[in-house]
Design a protein around this motif. Structure first.
Motif, PDB file in Angstrom:
ATOM      1  N   VAL A 179      24.689  20.836  -0.624  1.00 17.65           N
ATOM      2  CA  VAL A 179      24.775  21.739  -1.764  1.00 17.65           C
ATOM      3  C   VAL A 179      26.236  22.030  -2.048  1.00 17.65           C
ATOM      4  O   VAL A 179      26.886  22.764  -1.312  1.00 17.65           O
ATOM      5  CB  VAL A 179      24.009  23.051  -1.484  1.00 17.65           C
ATOM      6  CG1 VAL A 179      24.142  24.012  -2.653  1.00 17.65           C
ATOM      7  CG2 VAL A 179      22.554  22.747  -1.201  1.00 17.65           C
ATOM      8  N   ARG A 180      26.768  21.416  -3.094  1.00 17.12           N
ATOM      9  CA  ARG A 180      28.151  21.642  -3.524  1.00 17.12           C
ATOM     10  C   ARG A 180      28.107  22.223  -4.922  1.00 17.12           C
ATOM     11  O   ARG A 180      27.759  21.533  -5.884  1.00 17.12           O
ATOM     12  CB  ARG A 180      28.946  20.329  -3.516  1.00 17.12           C
ATOM     13  CG  ARG A 180      29.138  19.736  -2.128  1.00 17.12           C
ATOM     14  CD  ARG A 180      29.918  20.669  -1.218  1.00 17.12           C
ATOM     15  NE  ARG A 180      30.212  20.078   0.081  1.00 17.12           N
ATOM     16  CZ  ARG A 180      30.700  20.750   1.114  1.00 17.12           C
ATOM     17  NH1 ARG A 180      30.912  22.042   1.013  1.00 17.12           N
ATOM     18  NH2 ARG A 180      30.943  20.141   2.259  1.00 17.12           N
ATOM     19  N   LEU A 181      28.427  23.489  -5.041  1.00 17.48           N
ATOM     20  CA  LEU A 181      28.282  24.200  -6.300  1.00 17.48           C
ATOM     21  C   LEU A 181      29.565  24.921  -6.646  1.00 17.48           C
ATOM     22  O   LEU A 181      30.413  25.178  -5.795  1.00 17.48           O
ATOM     23  CB  LEU A 181      27.146  25.235  -6.197  1.00 17.48           C
ATOM     24  CG  LEU A 181      25.779  24.711  -5.775  1.00 17.48           C
ATOM     25  CD1 LEU A 181      24.884  25.864  -5.376  1.00 17.48           C
ATOM     26  CD2 LEU A 181      25.160  23.904  -6.904  1.00 17.48           C
ATOM     27  N   SER A 182      29.677  25.285  -7.911  1.00 18.25           N
ATOM     28  CA  SER A 182      30.795  26.113  -8.354  1.00 18.25           C
ATOM     29  C   SER A 182      30.408  26.759  -9.670  1.00 18.25           C
ATOM     30  O   SER A 182      29.506  26.293 -10.369  1.00 18.25           O
ATOM     31  CB  SER A 182      32.083  25.286  -8.515  1.00 18.25           C
ATOM     32  OG  SER A 182      31.917  24.309  -9.529  1.00 18.25           O
ATOM     33  N   GLY A 183      31.102  27.847  -9.998  1.00 17.43           N
ATOM     34  CA  GLY A 183      30.867  28.502 -11.276  1.00 17.43           C
ATOM     35  C   GLY A 183      29.488  29.139 -11.340  1.00 17.43           C
ATOM     36  O   GLY A 183      28.924  29.589 -10.354  1.00 17.43           O
ATOM     37  N   ARG A 184      28.909  29.163 -12.533  1.00 14.61           N
ATOM     38  CA  ARG A 184      27.616  29.790 -12.762  1.00 14.61           C
ATOM     39  C   ARG A 184      26.501  28.799 -12.446  1.00 14.61           C
ATOM     40  O   ARG A 184      26.486  27.671 -12.942  1.00 14.61           O
ATOM     41  CB  ARG A 184      27.512  30.225 -14.224  1.00 14.61           C
ATOM     42  CG  ARG A 184      28.507  31.307 -14.618  1.00 14.61           C
ATOM     43  CD  ARG A 184      28.058  32.671 -14.130  1.00 14.61           C
ATOM     44  NE  ARG A 184      26.863  33.094 -14.834  1.00 14.61           N
ATOM     45  CZ  ARG A 184      26.873  33.684 -16.022  1.00 14.61           C
ATOM     46  NH1 ARG A 184      28.005  33.891 -16.666  1.00 14.61           N
ATOM     47  NH2 ARG A 184      25.739  34.066 -16.590  1.00 14.61           N
ATOM     48  N   ILE A 185      25.554  29.227 -11.623  1.00 16.52           N
ATOM     49  CA  ILE A 185      24.420  28.385 -11.280  1.00 16.52           C
ATOM     50  C   ILE A 185      23.130  29.184 -11.445  1.00 16.52           C
ATOM     51  O   ILE A 185      23.153  30.414 -11.570  1.00 16.52           O
ATOM     52  CB  ILE A 185      24.510  27.855  -9.830  1.00 16.52           C
ATOM     53  CG1 ILE A 185      24.380  29.030  -8.833  1.00 16.52           C
ATOM     54  CG2 ILE A 185      25.790  27.081  -9.602  1.00 16.52           C
ATOM     55  CD1 ILE A 185      24.174  28.602  -7.415  1.00 16.52           C
ATOM     56  N   SER A 186      22.012  28.509 -11.446  1.00 17.03           N
ATOM     57  CA  SER A 186      20.708  29.156 -11.466  1.00 17.03           C
ATOM     58  C   SER A 186      20.180  29.232 -10.042  1.00 17.03           C
ATOM     59  O   SER A 186      19.884  28.205  -9.429  1.00 17.03           O
ATOM     60  CB  SER A 186      19.728  28.366 -12.345  1.00 17.03           C
ATOM     61  OG  SER A 186      18.398  28.784 -12.100  1.00 17.03           O
ATOM     62  N   VAL A 187      20.082  30.445  -9.504  1.00 17.79           N
ATOM     63  CA  VAL A 187      19.626  30.575  -8.126  1.00 17.79           C
ATOM     64  C   VAL A 187      18.135  30.265  -8.016  1.00 17.79           C
ATOM     65  O   VAL A 187      17.669  29.800  -6.964  1.00 17.79           O
ATOM     66  CB  VAL A 187      19.937  31.990  -7.582  1.00 17.79           C
ATOM     67  CG1 VAL A 187      18.981  33.030  -8.134  1.00 17.79           C
ATOM     68  CG2 VAL A 187      19.910  31.994  -6.057  1.00 17.79           C
ATOM     69  N   SER A 188      17.358  30.486  -9.080  1.00 23.48           N
ATOM     70  CA  SER A 188      15.931  30.158  -9.011  1.00 23.48           C
ATOM     71  C   SER A 188      15.724  28.654  -8.895  1.00 23.48           C
ATOM     72  O   SER A 188      14.840  28.190  -8.162  1.00 23.48           O
ATOM     73  CB  SER A 188      15.191  30.708 -10.228  1.00 23.48           C
ATOM     74  OG  SER A 188      15.699  30.161 -11.423  1.00 23.48           O
ATOM     75  N   SER A 189      16.550  27.862  -9.602  1.00 23.19           N
ATOM     76  CA  SER A 189      16.447  26.407  -9.498  1.00 23.19           C
ATOM     77  C   SER A 189      16.852  25.939  -8.104  1.00 23.19           C
ATOM     78  O   SER A 189      16.225  25.054  -7.519  1.00 23.19           O
ATOM     79  CB  SER A 189      17.326  25.739 -10.562  1.00 23.19           C
ATOM     80  OG  SER A 189      16.894  26.076 -11.851  1.00 23.19           O
ATOM     81  N   LEU A 190      17.905  26.538  -7.563  1.00 26.11           N
ATOM     82  CA  LEU A 190      18.332  26.195  -6.211  1.00 26.11           C
ATOM     83  C   LEU A 190      17.247  26.564  -5.208  1.00 26.11           C
ATOM     84  O   LEU A 190      16.885  25.754  -4.339  1.00 26.11           O
ATOM     85  CB  LEU A 190      19.632  26.929  -5.874  1.00 26.11           C
ATOM     86  CG  LEU A 190      20.103  26.831  -4.416  1.00 26.11           C
ATOM     87  CD1 LEU A 190      20.438  25.395  -4.046  1.00 26.11           C
ATOM     88  CD2 LEU A 190      21.298  27.747  -4.179  1.00 26.11           C
ATOM     89  N   ALA A 191      16.712  27.782  -5.315  1.00 23.39           N
ATOM     90  CA  ALA A 191      15.706  28.249  -4.366  1.00 23.39           C
ATOM     91  C   ALA A 191      14.467  27.367  -4.379  1.00 23.39           C
ATOM     92  O   ALA A 191      13.862  27.115  -3.330  1.00 23.39           O
ATOM     93  CB  ALA A 191      15.334  29.698  -4.681  1.00 23.39           C
ATOM     94  N   ALA A 192      14.090  26.887  -5.559  1.00 25.93           N
ATOM     95  CA  ALA A 192      12.894  26.051  -5.662  1.00 25.93           C
ATOM     96  C   ALA A 192      13.048  24.737  -4.912  1.00 25.93           C
ATOM     97  O   ALA A 192      12.062  24.145  -4.469  1.00 25.93           O
ATOM     98  CB  ALA A 192      12.579  25.786  -7.136  1.00 25.93           C
ATOM     99  N   ALA A 193      14.297  24.261  -4.758  1.00 28.23           N
ATOM    100  CA  ALA A 193      14.534  22.985  -4.083  1.00 28.23           C
ATOM    101  C   ALA A 193      14.676  23.133  -2.572  1.00 28.23           C
ATOM    102  O   ALA A 193      14.576  22.148  -1.842  1.00 28.23           O
ATOM    103  CB  ALA A 193      15.796  22.330  -4.641  1.00 28.23           C
ATOM    104  N   LEU A 194      14.887  24.357  -2.077  1.00 28.86           N
ATOM    105  CA  LEU A 194      15.172  24.581  -0.666  1.00 28.86           C
ATOM    106  C   LEU A 194      13.897  24.622   0.173  1.00 28.86           C
ATOM    107  O   LEU A 194      12.812  24.885  -0.332  1.00 28.86           O
ATOM    108  CB  LEU A 194      15.930  25.905  -0.496  1.00 28.86           C
ATOM    109  CG  LEU A 194      17.330  25.979  -1.081  1.00 28.86           C
ATOM    110  CD1 LEU A 194      17.857  27.412  -0.988  1.00 28.86           C
ATOM    111  CD2 LEU A 194      18.272  25.017  -0.370  1.00 28.86           C
TER     112      LEU A 194
END
Length: 356
Positions: A179-194
């Motif tokens: 997981v390499r992220l920066s700036g504004r992200i959608s945490v719901s999209s990230l959480a759904a993949a975890l």
């Protein structure tokens, strides 16, 4: 997320590819149209319209509306601003320098800011083996019953992995450093993949370390900001020696929980940890765990350290054996669950007081 998707009208394939890539990172699905005439059916309903310069140069074929973004390659010139004004563009975003601005626009569509901001809670052990990872997991499971839900983030690359602690080591899904992220992200999209730890009433997403590699500070900052914006409680399990990423978590945390066993050597070790924390934050509280052999009370233990006592957590029968069997306890009652509930209650109360 709204029922409608952002509309993209871009004739430049290079710019279109960049727009699609940024949208994918933000977890945002798009509607695409080859030109303004074909966009007519989505134009008024789309929550966001993204144009490229070639499209903006064309004579206006649709009514003016709010929420139009113009994406250009490199710094915008005078003609770019002229076309933007004529079409009714609200914002001009230059790629690649302003990629985070575009990601933020997509993230706002995917996940509008919550009415009440989420919490960031950090947990750190006063000494090795204090049980900080176990307490962080219990705290996140408690927080996941809140309306906004929770996210458990492993910030200790040498801690063995929270996925292993929670029995998720074979569950597919990204870990640090994938997981390499920066700036504004959608945490719901990230959480759904975890990977998700199922529990009564839901499932807790877990972002664990893998093979001794933890989060980059920039990536962790993006996750914490997204979690707070979405109303989700993010619980961070920190290493005792603070990495750059862990220091970022301490700095922004609403509350840092120091788990300290009631033993003399553990108190001495915890004081060393507190010295590092005090340079970054004053928002620290103590969870005193176990029982003192010399009769020192939990209140006295906290007084020796300095920060206030958040909870007293006596030893829980069967906990050590359950962890040895890789069975993380899911008891709704007991010292661990009760202490986590008390700490969460304090964090909510202090957050409400600070917002007044």
């Amino acid at each position: 997320m709204t029922g409608e998707r952002p509309l993209v009208v871009a004739a430049d394939e290079t710019v279109l590819d960049e727009i699609l890539r940024v949208a994918a990172v933000a977890g945002c699905e798009l509607d695409r149209a080859p030109d303004l005439t074909a966009a007519r059916g989505h134009w008024a309903r789309a929550p966001l319209v993204v144009l490229d310069e070639e499209t903006a140069r064309l004579p206006p074929a649709l009514p003016r509306r709010r929420g139009i973004v113009l994406v250009c390659k490199g710094s915008p010139g005078p003609s770019t601003w002229e076309h933007a004004f004529r079409v009714g563009v609200e914002r001009v975003i230059a790629l690649p320098d302003e990629e985070t601005e575009l990601a933020g626009a997509f993230a706002d569509v995917v996940e509008t800011p919550a009415e009440e901001a989420g919490l960031v809670l950090a947990v750190i052990g006063g000494r090795g083996g204090a049980g900080a990872s176990v307490f962080a997991s219990a705290l996140a499971l408690a927080a996941d019953h809140d309306p906004g839900g929770a996210l458990l983030v492993d910030c200790d690359p040498l801690g063995g992995g929270l996925d292993l602690l929670l029995g998720l080591e074979k569950t597919p899904g990204p870990r640090w450093p994938e997981v390499r992220l920066s700036g504004r992200i959608s945490v719901s999209s990230l959480a759904a993949a975890l990977p998700q730890r199922r529990h009564r009433g839901g499932s807790l997403p877990v972002l664990a370390c893998r093979e001794g590699e933890g989060p980059a500070a920039e990536s962790l900052s993006a996750v914490l900001s997204a979690g707070r914006r979405s109303g989700r409680t993010v619980v961070c399990d920190l290493p005792r020696t603070l990495t750059e990423a862990a220091a970022e978590a301490v700095t922004v945390a609403d509350l840092v929980v120091l788990v300290a066993p009631m033993e003399f050597r553990a108190i001495v070790a915890a004081k060393q940890v507190l010295r590092g924390l005090s340079d970054l934050t004053a928002r620290v509280g103590v969870v005193a765990c176990g029982r003192s052999r010399n009769g020192v009370s939990p209140t006295r233990t906290a007084a020796l350290l300095g920060p206030p006592l958040l909870a007293d957590m006596p030893a829980e029968r069967g906990l050590a054996m359950a962890l040895e069997r890789a069975e993380f306890p899911a008891k709704p009652t007991g010292p661990l669950a009760s202490a986590a509930a008390r700490v969460l209650s304090v964090a909510h109360r202090e957050a409400r007081a600070a917002s007044r």
